[in-house]
Scaffold this motif. Structure first.
Motif, short mmCIF file in Angstrom:
data_model
loop_
_atom_site.label_atom_id
_atom_site.label_comp_id
_atom_site.label_asym_id
_atom_site.label_seq_id
_atom_site.Cartn_x
_atom_site.Cartn_y
_atom_site.Cartn_z
N SER A 1 1.35 -1.17 0.13
CA SER A 1 -0.31 0.12 0.17
C SER A 1 1.13 1.44 -0.21
CB SER A 1 -1.22 -0.07 1.26
OG SER A 1 -0.04 -0.03 2.31
N GLY A 2 2.30 1.32 0.28
CA GLY A 2 2.88 1.83 0.39
C GLY A 2 3.45 2.91 -0.88
N GLU A 3 4.24 3.96 -1.26
CA GLU A 3 4.38 4.22 -2.64
C GLU A 3 5.59 3.86 -2.95
OE1 GLU A 3 5.53 8.95 -2.89
OE2 GLU A 3 7.10 8.02 -2.83
N ILE A 4 5.52 3.90 -4.60
CA ILE A 4 5.91 2.78 -5.20
C ILE A 4 6.75 4.01 -6.80
CG2 ILE A 4 6.39 0.74 -7.33
CD1 ILE A 4 3.51 0.34 -5.97
N GLN A 5 8.56 4.17 -6.03
CA GLN A 5 9.12 4.85 -7.08
C GLN A 5 9.59 3.31 -8.14
OE1 GLN A 5 12.01 6.89 -4.62
NE2 GLN A 5 10.37 7.80 -3.76
N LEU A 6 9.98 4.58 -9.07
CA LEU A 6 10.47 3.72 -10.80
C LEU A 6 11.25 4.66 -11.71
CD1 LEU A 6 8.17 1.20 -12.08
CD2 LEU A 6 9.50 3.14 -13.57
N SER A 7 11.98 3.81 -11.81
CA SER A 7 13.02 4.68 -12.91
C SER A 7 12.51 4.56 -14.09
CB SER A 7 15.05 4.11 -12.61
OG SER A 7 14.97 5.24 -11.49
N PHE A 8 13.11 5.47 -15.15
CA PHE A 8 12.69 5.10 -16.78
C PHE A 8 14.49 4.95 -17.39
CE2 PHE A 8 8.49 7.26 -17.43
CZ PHE A 8 7.60 5.87 -17.02
N GLY A 9 15.35 4.75 -16.62
CA GLY A 9 16.47 4.96 -17.61
C GLY A 9 16.31 3.61 -18.07
N MET A 10 16.68 3.24 -19.15
CA MET A 10 16.69 2.47 -20.67
C MET A 10 15.33 1.40 -21.22
SD MET A 10 19.03 -0.53 -18.57
CE MET A 10 19.14 -0.70 -17.11
N VAL B 1 0.59 11.03 -12.05
CA VAL B 1 0.83 10.09 -11.33
C VAL B 1 1.49 11.22 -10.26
CG1 VAL B 1 2.57 8.91 -13.06
CG2 VAL B 1 4.07 10.83 -12.06
N LYS B 2 2.14 10.49 -8.92
CA LYS B 2 2.25 11.31 -7.98
C LYS B 2 3.10 12.55 -7.93
CE LYS B 2 3.83 10.77 -2.75
NZ LYS B 2 3.31 10.29 -1.73
N SER B 3 4.32 12.37 -8.63
CA SER B 3 4.78 13.50 -8.57
C SER B 3 6.24 13.36 -9.91
CB SER B 3 6.18 13.72 -6.80
OG SER B 3 7.18 12.99 -6.63
N GLY C 1 -5.46 1.70 -10.26
CA GLY C 1 -5.94 2.59 -9.04
C GLY C 1 -4.80 3.17 -8.45
N ARG C 2 -3.72 2.38 -8.86
CA ARG C 2 -2.53 3.26 -7.88
C ARG C 2 -1.41 4.62 -8.64
NH1 ARG C 2 -1.03 -0.71 -4.26
NH2 ARG C 2 0.71 1.10 -3.12
N ALA C 3 -1.70 5.09 -9.64
CA ALA C 3 -1.09 6.00 -9.97
C ALA C 3 -0.55 6.87 -9.69
CB ALA C 3 -1.36 6.32 -10.97
N LYS C 4 -1.25 7.40 -7.94
CA LYS C 4 -0.96 8.35 -7.57
C LYS C 4 -0.38 8.51 -6.05
CE LYS C 4 -3.10 12.08 -10.18
NZ LYS C 4 -2.54 12.57 -10.55
N ASP C 5 0.00 6.85 -5.98
CA ASP C 5 1.00 6.00 -5.02
C ASP C 5 2.57 6.21 -6.07
OD1 ASP C 5 -1.02 6.17 -3.48
OD2 ASP C 5 -1.64 3.65 -4.01
#
Length: 289
Positions: free
Chosen positions: A139-148, A202-204, A165-169
């Protein structure tokens, strides 16, 4: 309006497999650097690697901690109990604990610790089974990098989070996957594209840099990347592949200081003549005689 900068000191595997060093990394990031978070990494090497990759020699033997690449990766791994200890140390020091997860087993293990956020590295951002499991079970925030990552893949990733329903996380990071990255390949203006395409979805937007120095991070923040992640080590000369592309403690400390200074400066005048200017205006402003 600019958000307060949020700085993540990416310790990764720069602890070199030693809890003592990991503890020092935590305390230094918290008390000296004043970073918001420190992030480690978790892998299950036998799940992540093919047998051929596991049994192959390390591509740079001078940086290896085992006779094969798999053994090298195993040496640098902490157990779930050790990660629980890292999280406890972080809580004691007043800094947020997090970890990048590279496979489904690692995602399940780290999610069980209920950290504030979990990071998906660029190398695994198309592991859709892992992303789906996290959407369903964490249920927490998910961070994800867009490298390559292609733009088509970016869209697939964001749509997966939207459908669940998780894009704002979700926090997505501009990133160039290289160690270190020359300035011409940092491509900061990708932040503008990401803001236009995903900022409202997305969240940010964040920035994960593998370059040298800290000037680029300030520019990334002014372009709208409110979360700044940099690799972090106690000594850039230590054995390992990430140390040379990392900031030492004073680099992280200066980055935090400079980002907060820039945040304070990013405003418009509230009046044509500020109170601080009025005294100087009365004394110095030219008057026609």
């Amino acid at each position: 309006m600019y958000k307060q900068p949020y700085v993540i000191a990416e310790a990764g595997c720069n602890h070199m497999g030693e809890m003592r060093i990991a503890h020092e990394l935590i305390e230094t990031a918290a008390y000296f650097c004043k970073a918001n978070a420190i992030k480690f990494q978790k892998r299950c090497p036998k799940e992540l690697l093919t047998p051929e990759q596991y049994n192959a020699p390390h591509p740079n033997p001078a940086n290896s901690y085992g006779e094969t690449y798999g053994k090298h990766r195993e040496y640098l791994e902490f157990s779930l109990d050790q990660h629980a200890q890292l999280k406890e140390w972080c809580e004691q020091a007043g800094i947020t604990y997090s970890t990048s997860v590279w496979d489904l087993t690692s995602a399940k293990e780290i999610a069980s610790l209920k950290p504030d956020f979990i990071k998906i590295p660029s190398a695994c951002n198309n592991h859709f089974r892992m992303l789906q499991w996290l959407c369903d079970n964490y249920s927490g925030e998910i961070q994800l990098s867009f490298g390559m990552t292609t733009r088509e893949e970016e869209e697939q990733i964001v749509q997966l989070f939207e459908k669940n329903g998780r894009a704002k996380d979700l926090v997505i990071f501009n990133c160039t996957s290289g160690y270190p990255v020359p300035f011409k390949d940092v491509c900061l203006l990708e932040i503008n594209r990401m803001q236009a395409s995903y900022g409202h979805r997305v969240k940010s937007i964040g920035f994960s840099g593998h370059h040298l120095g800290i000037a680029v991070d300030i520019a990334a923040y002014t372009l709208g990347a409110s979360v700044i992640e940099r690799h972090y080590t106690l000594d850039r000369t230590w054995k390992g592949t990430d140390h040379a592309a990392s900031l030492e403690p004073d680099g992280i400390r200066k980055l935090v200081r400079n980002l907060h200074a820039v945040h304070d400066a990013l405003s418009e005048k509230q009046s044509e003549i500020l109170p601080i200017e009025q005294t100087q205006r009365d004394k110095l402003k030219y008057r026609e005689r």
